[in-house]
Design a protein around this motif. Sequence first.
Motif, short mmCIF file in Angstrom:
data_model
loop_
_atom_site.label_atom_id
_atom_site.label_comp_id
_atom_site.label_asym_id
_atom_site.label_seq_id
_atom_site.Cartn_x
_atom_site.Cartn_y
_atom_site.Cartn_z
N UNK A 1 48.96 50.18 33.08
CA UNK A 1 49.25 50.22 34.51
C UNK A 1 48.18 49.46 35.32
N UNK A 2 46.93 49.52 34.87
CA UNK A 2 45.84 48.83 35.58
C UNK A 2 45.69 47.38 35.13
N UNK A 3 46.53 46.97 34.17
CA UNK A 3 46.48 45.62 33.62
C UNK A 3 45.11 45.29 33.04
N UNK A 4 44.57 46.27 32.32
CA UNK A 4 43.28 46.13 31.65
C UNK A 4 43.55 46.00 30.15
N UNK A 5 42.84 45.12 29.46
CA UNK A 5 43.07 44.97 28.02
C UNK A 5 42.85 46.30 27.28
N UNK A 6 43.55 46.44 26.17
CA UNK A 6 43.48 47.67 25.38
C UNK A 6 42.04 47.94 24.92
N UNK A 7 41.66 49.19 24.99
CA UNK A 7 40.42 49.66 24.38
C UNK A 7 40.63 51.12 24.00
N UNK A 8 39.68 51.67 23.29
CA UNK A 8 39.78 53.06 22.84
C UNK A 8 39.07 53.98 23.84
N UNK A 9 39.46 55.24 23.87
CA UNK A 9 38.78 56.21 24.71
C UNK A 9 37.29 56.21 24.36
N UNK A 10 36.98 56.15 23.08
CA UNK A 10 35.58 56.17 22.63
C UNK A 10 34.79 54.98 23.19
N UNK A 11 35.47 53.87 23.48
CA UNK A 11 34.78 52.71 24.04
C UNK A 11 34.16 53.00 25.40
N UNK A 12 34.63 54.05 26.07
CA UNK A 12 34.02 54.44 27.34
C UNK A 12 32.56 54.84 27.15
N UNK A 13 32.24 55.38 25.97
CA UNK A 13 30.83 55.71 25.67
C UNK A 13 30.00 54.44 25.60
N UNK A 14 30.55 53.40 24.96
CA UNK A 14 29.84 52.12 24.88
C UNK A 14 29.60 51.58 26.30
N UNK A 15 30.63 51.61 27.10
CA UNK A 15 30.53 51.09 28.47
C UNK A 15 29.52 51.89 29.27
N UNK A 16 29.58 53.20 29.17
CA UNK A 16 28.65 54.06 29.90
C UNK A 16 27.21 53.74 29.50
N UNK A 17 26.93 53.68 28.22
CA UNK A 17 25.57 53.40 27.75
C UNK A 17 25.10 52.04 28.23
N UNK A 18 25.95 51.05 28.12
CA UNK A 18 25.58 49.70 28.53
C UNK A 18 25.28 49.64 30.03
N UNK A 19 26.15 50.26 30.84
CA UNK A 19 25.94 50.24 32.29
C UNK A 19 24.68 51.01 32.68
N UNK A 20 24.44 52.15 32.05
CA UNK A 20 23.24 52.91 32.37
C UNK A 20 21.98 52.13 32.02
N UNK A 21 21.99 51.47 30.87
CA UNK A 21 20.84 50.66 30.48
C UNK A 21 20.65 49.50 31.45
N UNK A 22 21.75 48.89 31.87
CA UNK A 22 21.67 47.78 32.82
C UNK A 22 21.15 48.25 34.17
N UNK A 23 21.40 49.52 34.51
CA UNK A 23 20.93 50.08 35.78
C UNK A 23 19.50 50.61 35.69
N UNK A 24 18.88 50.45 34.53
CA UNK A 24 17.47 50.84 34.40
C UNK A 24 17.21 52.17 33.74
N UNK A 25 18.25 52.84 33.22
CA UNK A 25 18.00 54.09 32.50
C UNK A 25 17.20 53.77 31.24
N UNK A 26 16.33 54.68 30.85
CA UNK A 26 15.52 54.44 29.65
C UNK A 26 16.37 54.69 28.40
N UNK A 27 15.92 54.12 27.29
CA UNK A 27 16.59 54.33 26.01
C UNK A 27 16.70 55.83 25.72
N UNK A 28 15.62 56.56 25.99
CA UNK A 28 15.56 58.00 25.72
C UNK A 28 16.59 58.75 26.58
N UNK A 29 16.71 58.39 27.85
CA UNK A 29 17.67 59.05 28.74
C UNK A 29 19.10 58.85 28.23
N UNK A 30 19.41 57.63 27.82
CA UNK A 30 20.75 57.33 27.32
C UNK A 30 21.00 58.06 26.01
#
Length: 177
Positions: free
Chosen positions: A109-138
């Motif tokens: 419906x959002x016209x977004x390419x297929x991904x898995x629910x679990x891929x949201x964890x990858x996205x979350x970790x990547x975005x948090x690291x990009x925003x300056x979260x420490x490795x330990x926090x993630x």
Amino acid sequence: MTRRGEVLGLTWSDVDLDAGTLRVRRTVQKLDGAFVFGEPKSARSRRILPLPVVCVDALSRQPEINRGRAKGKAQRVPGQPTDLVFVSASGQPVDPRSVNRAFDRLLVRAEVPHSRVHDLRHTCATLLLAEGASDREVMELLGHSSIGITMNTYAHVLDESKRRMATRMDGLFGGDG
């Protein structure tokens, strides 16, 4: 960010909306057609997580959603806690495959390419690291047993992060950046 089975295993006694936290202490899977409740993946997977306001707001609406699904007597499965946060129309745990199907429909419906629910964890970790979260926090947020797992699995280096590192190097070594 919790795993799918951790979310589906949440009970209201695990959620503190006033404090904006949830406690991960069980999982639910469907194995050979039967729901199985179990322990999280590792000792670090048993954790207390702070919730963003958007999650607190969504969770505060969930009891009304569950009441709308209640049709007669709930048909709980063996080992099912009485106060699951997410239940099906029959009062049983939500089938993890149903989550996948609903997620797939949202992506289409959002016209977004297929991904898995679990891929949201990858996205979350990547975005948090990009925003300056420490490795330990993630690592703590994801419930990993070591920083190595987090960094080797989830720390996808973004192009923007690479540019920021180059700019920092210019500052250290007197470049024009």
